[in-house]
Design a protein around this motif. Structure first.
Motif, short mmCIF file in Angstrom:
data_model
loop_
_atom_site.label_atom_id
_atom_site.label_comp_id
_atom_site.label_asym_id
_atom_site.label_seq_id
_atom_site.Cartn_x
_atom_site.Cartn_y
_atom_site.Cartn_z
N TRP A 248 0.80 -1.23 0.00
CA TRP A 248 0.00 0.00 0.00
C TRP A 248 0.84 1.28 0.00
N SER A 249 2.15 1.18 0.27
CA SER A 249 2.99 2.37 0.41
C SER A 249 4.13 2.30 -0.59
N TYR A 250 4.35 3.40 -1.32
CA TYR A 250 5.30 3.40 -2.43
C TYR A 250 6.12 4.69 -2.41
N ASP A 251 7.30 4.61 -3.04
CA ASP A 251 8.12 5.82 -3.18
C ASP A 251 7.71 6.57 -4.44
N GLY A 252 8.47 7.61 -4.78
CA GLY A 252 8.14 8.43 -5.93
C GLY A 252 8.20 7.70 -7.25
N ASN A 253 8.90 6.57 -7.28
CA ASN A 253 8.98 5.76 -8.49
C ASN A 253 7.97 4.62 -8.49
N THR A 254 7.03 4.65 -7.56
CA THR A 254 5.99 3.63 -7.36
C THR A 254 6.58 2.26 -7.03
N ASP A 255 7.76 2.23 -6.42
CA ASP A 255 8.30 0.99 -5.86
C ASP A 255 7.81 0.85 -4.42
N VAL A 256 7.51 -0.39 -4.00
CA VAL A 256 7.14 -0.63 -2.61
C VAL A 256 8.31 -0.18 -1.73
N ASN A 257 8.03 0.67 -0.77
CA ASN A 257 9.12 1.38 -0.09
C ASN A 257 9.34 0.96 1.36
N SER A 258 8.88 -0.24 1.73
CA SER A 258 9.11 -0.68 3.11
C SER A 258 9.53 -2.14 3.13
N GLU A 259 10.28 -2.49 4.14
CA GLU A 259 10.71 -3.89 4.32
C GLU A 259 9.50 -4.79 4.51
N ALA A 260 8.51 -4.30 5.28
CA ALA A 260 7.31 -5.10 5.52
C ALA A 260 6.55 -5.36 4.22
N GLY A 261 6.42 -4.32 3.39
CA GLY A 261 5.73 -4.47 2.11
C GLY A 261 6.45 -5.43 1.19
N ARG A 262 7.76 -5.34 1.16
CA ARG A 262 8.52 -6.25 0.29
C ARG A 262 8.39 -7.69 0.77
N ARG A 263 8.31 -7.88 2.08
CA ARG A 263 8.10 -9.23 2.60
C ARG A 263 6.71 -9.76 2.22
N ALA A 264 5.72 -8.88 2.23
CA ALA A 264 4.38 -9.28 1.79
C ALA A 264 4.41 -9.76 0.34
N LEU A 265 5.12 -9.06 -0.51
CA LEU A 265 5.22 -9.47 -1.91
C LEU A 265 5.91 -10.83 -2.05
N GLU A 266 6.95 -11.04 -1.26
CA GLU A 266 7.69 -12.30 -1.32
C GLU A 266 6.81 -13.49 -0.96
N LEU A 267 5.87 -13.29 -0.05
CA LEU A 267 5.06 -14.38 0.46
C LEU A 267 3.80 -14.66 -0.37
N SER A 268 3.34 -13.69 -1.13
CA SER A 268 2.02 -13.75 -1.76
C SER A 268 2.00 -14.59 -3.03
N ASP A 269 0.93 -15.39 -3.18
CA ASP A 269 0.71 -16.16 -4.40
C ASP A 269 0.26 -15.25 -5.54
N VAL A 270 -0.66 -14.35 -5.22
CA VAL A 270 -1.11 -13.32 -6.15
C VAL A 270 -0.86 -11.98 -5.46
#
Length: 362
Positions: free
Chosen positions: A218-240
């Motif tokens: 839900w949180s992104y930097d100015g380049n629309t990259d996920v900008n938190s460690e927690a968010g990146r971990r969510a992406l790593e775990l998710s099937d979709v």
């Protein structure tokens, strides 16, 4: 042996077997919060409204709902909660609505403002988004949000709840997606909930559920990259991949382009913020074109008052920003069941029809 994260191929096979997902989030109009939805008190009247709104959603062209559970109701009113949840699934299925079930949630109030759950009639603060004065959307504090999960004595009960739900609904076709965590790291929580989120994923995979798992970014930097460690971990775990965006149309397009690089199905599980130009007429056709699942926030204007602006918008306005706070932020129908903006409903129905035709031509 527990299952692992789905392969890209399995994720796409699942997604292509679904009709285009177009759903909504939120509570019935007569409920200010999740306690009011799931508790014993007032159940019959609340679920009469649940069914009316499922019928309204279906007539709008929607086919999915994103439902948040409430741990304290499971904990304190366990048996009636489980009956109520089953009734919710049955009513959704009756109207052709698939359920995304939200388990964990980092949208919480600061501990200094947190109050233990009281069952019965729920207080409504009129004029405030979410029906709570000083709630998580107030925008006037920087403390970390609090939840009972933070209590080491209570934390194991959360895992018991997830295990029970996985055993009961893990092979149930009425449940379409497990939304393992809503907005991990929000409410200034950072990485506080990450270990619990990981445990939720583990439990669901140990139970061999047949549905995909996802945690929202839900949180992104100015380049629309996920900008938190927690968010990146969510992406790593998710099937979709599930994501939220309440900002501009242009940023939505750029965000979709970024998320496509993960080569997994995309579900926008929260959107619709007319104040920022995040509206039905622009976003829904984009999701249809890109075949992205859609869950906007809010079906009907109600006690939770998500048609009101976030409190942070009033603070920004006081600082000189030119914001049109006369527009509804979320929700598409009025209390009386009439559309807020009739042409929005036309857009929903038109693109639902196009999606169904596309499905029939496969």
């Amino acid at each position: 042996m527990k299952n692992e994260k789905w392969s890209e191929r399995r994720a796409w096979e699942w997604y292509r077997a679904q009709n285009w997902i177009r759903g909504y989030c939120g509570y019935p109009s007569v409920c200010v919060n999740r306690i009011a939805l799931w508790q014993e008190y007032g159940h019959e009247a609340v679920f009469e409204q649940v069914e009316r709104e499922f019928a309204l959603a279906k007539s709008t062209g929607l086919n999915a709902v994103r439902a948040f559970i409430q741990f304290e109701v499971w904990q304190k009113q366990h048996d009636s909660f489980m009956r109520n949840l089953e009734e919710y699934f049955a009513l959704a299925d009756k109207h052709g609505i698939k359920v995304m079930l939200v388990l964990g949630n980092d949208c919480t109030v600061a501990k200094s403002r947190w109050k233990p759950v009281i069952f019965g009639e729920q207080r409504v603060d009129w004029g405030y988004h979410s029906g709570i004065k000083g709630g998580q959307h107030a925008g006037d504090y920087r403390e970390a949000g609090y939840q009972l999960l933070d209590d080491p004595d209570v934390e194991p009960l959360y895992y018991d709840m997830v295990a029970e739900l996985a055993e009961k609904y893990g092979r149930d076709e009425r449940l379409q997606v497990w939304n393992v965590w809503n907005e991990i790291g929000n409410s200034n929580r950072g990485n506080m909930s990450v270990p619990a989120m990981e445990r939720f994923f583990d439990i669901l995979r140990e139970k061999n559920v047949m549905q995909p798992l996802t945690a929202d970014v839900w949180s992104y930097d100015g380049n629309t990259d996920v900008n938190s460690e927690a968010g990146r971990r969510a992406l790593e775990l998710s099937d979709v991949i599930s994501f939220h965006w309440y900002g501009s149309f242009e940023r939505m397009v750029r965000l979709i382009d970024k998320l496509k690089r993960f080569n997994r199905p995309l579900l926008c599980t929260e959107w619709l913020n007319r104040i920022e130009g995040n509206d039905v007429e622009h976003l829904l056709p984009l999701f249809w074109l890109e075949n992205i699942g859609s869950y906007h926030w809010g079906l009907m204007q109600g006690y939770s008052q998500t048609y009101e602006p976030w409190g942070a918008y009033f603070i920004r306005q006081e600082k000189g920003e030119n914001l049109d706070l006369t527009k509804w932020q979320h929700d598409i129908y009025r209390f009386n069941g009439l559309p807020y903006i009739p042409r929005e409903i036309e857009v929903f129905r038109r693109f639902a029809e196009l999606a169904d035709k596309r499905e029939n031509n496969k």
